[in-house]
Design a protein around this motif. Structure first.
Motif, PDB file in Angstrom:
ATOM      1  N   HIS A   1      21.880  45.921 -11.325  1.00 27.70           N
ATOM      2  CA  HIS A   1      21.508  44.533 -11.341  1.00 27.70           C
ATOM      3  C   HIS A   1      22.346  43.668 -10.448  1.00 27.70           C
ATOM      4  O   HIS A   1      23.099  44.172  -9.641  1.00 27.70           O
ATOM      5  N   PRO A   2      22.227  42.365 -10.567  1.00 29.48           N
ATOM      6  CA  PRO A   2      22.746  41.425  -9.586  1.00 29.48           C
ATOM      7  C   PRO A   2      24.151  41.707  -9.061  1.00 29.48           C
ATOM      8  O   PRO A   2      24.901  42.481  -9.607  1.00 29.48           O
ATOM      9  N   ALA A   3      24.446  41.016  -8.013  1.00 27.94           N
ATOM     10  CA  ALA A   3      25.803  40.933  -7.478  1.00 27.94           C
ATOM     11  C   ALA A   3      26.309  42.250  -6.927  1.00 27.94           C
ATOM     12  O   ALA A   3      27.472  42.580  -7.056  1.00 27.94           O
ATOM     13  N   HIS A   4      25.445  43.004  -6.326  1.00 24.90           N
ATOM     14  CA  HIS A   4      25.885  44.220  -5.663  1.00 24.90           C
ATOM     15  C   HIS A   4      26.042  43.955  -4.179  1.00 24.90           C
ATOM     16  O   HIS A   4      25.427  43.058  -3.626  1.00 24.90           O
TER      17      HIS A   4
ATOM     18  N   TRP B   1      20.038  43.283  -5.859  1.00 23.34           N
ATOM     19  CA  TRP B   1      19.877  42.048  -6.616  1.00 23.34           C
ATOM     20  C   TRP B   1      18.513  41.962  -7.287  1.00 23.34           C
ATOM     21  O   TRP B   1      18.361  41.364  -8.324  1.00 23.34           O
TER      22      TRP B   1
ATOM     23  N   VAL C   1      25.979  49.248 -15.963  1.00 25.70           N
ATOM     24  CA  VAL C   1      26.542  49.138 -14.621  1.00 25.70           C
ATOM     25  C   VAL C   1      27.466  50.324 -14.335  1.00 25.70           C
ATOM     26  O   VAL C   1      27.518  50.833 -13.213  1.00 25.70           O
TER      27      VAL C   1
ATOM     28  N   PHE D   1      17.186  41.401 -18.627  1.00 34.17           N
ATOM     29  CA  PHE D   1      18.180  41.852 -17.643  1.00 34.17           C
ATOM     30  C   PHE D   1      17.665  42.999 -16.788  1.00 34.17           C
ATOM     31  O   PHE D   1      17.972  43.089 -15.593  1.00 34.17           O
TER      32      PHE D   1
ATOM     33  N   TYR E   1      25.712  36.925 -14.509  1.00 38.27           N
ATOM     34  CA  TYR E   1      26.071  38.175 -15.162  1.00 38.27           C
ATOM     35  C   TYR E   1      27.485  38.562 -14.721  1.00 38.27           C
ATOM     36  O   TYR E   1      28.009  38.034 -13.731  1.00 38.27           O
TER      37      TYR E   1
ATOM     38  N   GLU F   1      28.941  40.980 -13.218  1.00 39.77           N
ATOM     39  CA  GLU F   1      29.236  41.428 -11.849  1.00 39.77           C
ATOM     40  C   GLU F   1      29.338  40.245 -10.902  1.00 39.77           C
ATOM     41  O   GLU F   1      30.133  40.250  -9.962  1.00 39.77           O
ATOM     42  N   GLN F   2      28.488  39.256 -11.128  1.00 44.68           N
ATOM     43  CA  GLN F   2      28.539  38.055 -10.287  1.00 44.68           C
ATOM     44  C   GLN F   2      29.837  37.287 -10.533  1.00 44.68           C
ATOM     45  O   GLN F   2      30.425  36.747  -9.598  1.00 44.68           O
TER      46      GLN F   2
ATOM     47  N   LYS G   1      32.580  39.042  -8.690  1.00 43.29           N
ATOM     48  CA  LYS G   1      32.482  38.809  -7.251  1.00 43.29           C
ATOM     49  C   LYS G   1      32.935  37.389  -6.889  1.00 43.29           C
ATOM     50  O   LYS G   1      33.701  37.189  -5.942  1.00 43.29           O
TER      51      LYS G   1
END
Lengths: 334, 334
Positions: free
Chosen positions: A7-10, A16, A235, A263, B193, B195-196, B199
């Motif tokens: 999920h997000p923020a990769h 994303w 994750v 999610f 989330y 991970e965000q 970051k």
């Protein structure tokens, strides 16, 4: 094997908006929720949960325990403590086409040799064997029995937040050699923080590497981390997660289905039927039944203790006397 | 500089039981909670929050906004929309010895040149300047003004979950050159989330490297991640965190003080006074005032939208009609 993150923020921008198709969600609303009311759910409720899971595209639905009739009086518990074949079929039909059907079998509390039928005679697909660390050999025997009868099986090692790391590794070695299809990190006390979830997930994945067995996560919400920790496990590479509608479950409850489906972004999951059930069934039910985060659960969670004292406190005449409970918990050894 | 991690599950075994003394906690119960009731708290409530923060060893307490009297009618709001010096002193005395006193000043809504007094004439220690990305130059001017008057200052760049990364970096560059003592990651929509959060925390820390400026985190609980994300920011290196007693705050509320103090393990923090306030004040208050996680907030959080529609829905005659709200939010562009 590279596990695509969820999920997000990769760093990879496409992640994303992507999803991980190998993640499977198990609904344990009726099973874990049954710990709040001695499994006394009526058929209307259980059917609604099951039909919601069908409509939502959830992968598994767990309807209760297969508890020993010798050890538990039938009239003290609801049907879902025992999950007789006829009761299951009344809910899901003779050939359920939606989610796989799961039940939980507790080590030392299940007459598994007799009560778990051959797969050909049952609508059950998956037997999840729950045990404490001292019961691992029994659990492995139960897993073999269920596997030989034709079921998918899962090892649920409970209360992992109080098990020494060496012993967890020992349990994982035995599980890796067993026919279990996977193993869950079970945070029974709702006491794990995200870093611990990441560490455990990596440990479990390493122990299962090369076996094809899955790693799952089952959280509790004592510290308002039920959903957060489930995300962290995903994750870190877990592919199986448990959730319950409206977070219904023992004590502080579980990861809410409505949050985890939102999610995951897998288009096969539908959020709307879950929200309908929250509105029609779970919100009214919450007015008469106490589950979900409250401060007594935060106190036991932070102390890494079983929530039983918090559950008793919430059921007492002074459920909101946080201070007396806090003082009591800090005076008594853990 | 190696930042010692905060808490459990570190490779270094001593980290499990250690704490990070440079982490500072700001209580914004009265300030963010004021967004639920137009800042209409009576003195008894504000004094109780303040005294709780003193007893709990919290580092900062933020009591409200310094809003423009030209733009806001005094009779439509409570005192804590304006935080006049006399009102502050009635709560904290003339020489407050406990937590530092903070107020928030919104860009374009504060007559900062006149209403923020020289530090020598005020009990305020810290001015936190809140702005959206288009208001950064104004915010920087406000920070200079407050800094020149003798205050500690913080940059609160709001709604960061909808700001393009390049623009965040631009804002951070300007902040790094400003006299601000630090900058907060403000998850106004409760949409980030973990991970965000990790970051962003790393991005903010990198931008502040070598300046001595702190990085902080202010979360909201729309997705039940207020506490979880605060932990993630800490683990990633943030040293300033916001929390509110019982999570009181706009919409889904904030990171609960009772959870974050329990997590931090710093012996200077005392949990018991916070639990007393939860029991005596916030639990009764929650019966008449709607804040905290509910499904409309989860819907806006997941869509990364401002919670204003969810707040309006919760204040309507059908606060629990989740489905109509869900359909409405999915029909309208974000």
């Amino acid at each position: 094997m590279r596990r695509m993150k969820a999920h997000p923020a990769h760093t990879d921008a496409t992640d994303w908006v992507a999803y991980r198709p190998d993640i499977k969600v198990l609904d344990c609303t009726v099973r874990d929720g049954g710990l709040c009311n001695d499994h006394k759910f009526d058929d209307t409720f259980v059917k609604r949960v099951y039909n919601t899971c069908v409509a939502a595209g959830v992968d598994y639905v767990e309807l209760g325990y297969k508890s020993s009739r010798r050890l538990h009086k039938r009239d003290e518990f609801g049907l879902w403590k025992f999950c007789d074949e006829d009761d299951l079929r009344r809910i899901v039909g003779d050939k359920p086409a939606g989610p796989k059907i799961a039940i939980m079998a507790d080590a030392d509390r299940t007459d598994y040799k007799t009560d778990i039928l051959p797969k050909s005679k049952s609508v059950i697909d998956c037997v999840r064997v729950a045990c404490y660390i001292n019961q691992v050999p029994t659990a492995i025997d139960m897993i073999k029995d269920a596997h030989d009868k034709g079921y998918e099986t899962m090892m649920q090692l409970m209360a992992v937040s109080i098990v020494p790391e060496d012993e967890i590794k020992g349990a994982l070695e035995l599980t890796a050699k067993s026919p279990a299809n996977g193993v869950y990190i079970v945070d029974s006390f709702g006491a794990l923080y995200s870093e611990q979830v990441r560490k455990l997930t990596k440990m479990y994945l390493k122990a299962m590497a090369g076996t094809g067995k899955e790693v799952g996560f089952h959280g509790h919400n004592n510290l308002q981390l039920g959903f957060a920790n489930t995300i962290e496990a995903i994750v870190a590479g877990a592919n199986r997660v448990d959730a319950t509608i409206s977070g219904l479950g023992r004590g502080a409850g579980n990861c809410p289905m409505e949050l985890i489906l939102g999610f995951l972004h897998n288009p096969k999951y539908k959020l709307r039927p879950v929200l309908e059930a929250c509105q029609d069934v779970f919100l009214p039910m919450s007015r008469d039944m106490d589950w979900g985060y409250s401060i007594p659960y935060a106190i036991t969670g932070r102390l890494n203790r079983h929530p039983r004292e918090a559950m008793a406190w919430r059921a007492s005449k002074t459920p909101d006397d946080y201070i007396t409970f806090y003082d009591k918990m800090h005076e008594e050894p853990g």
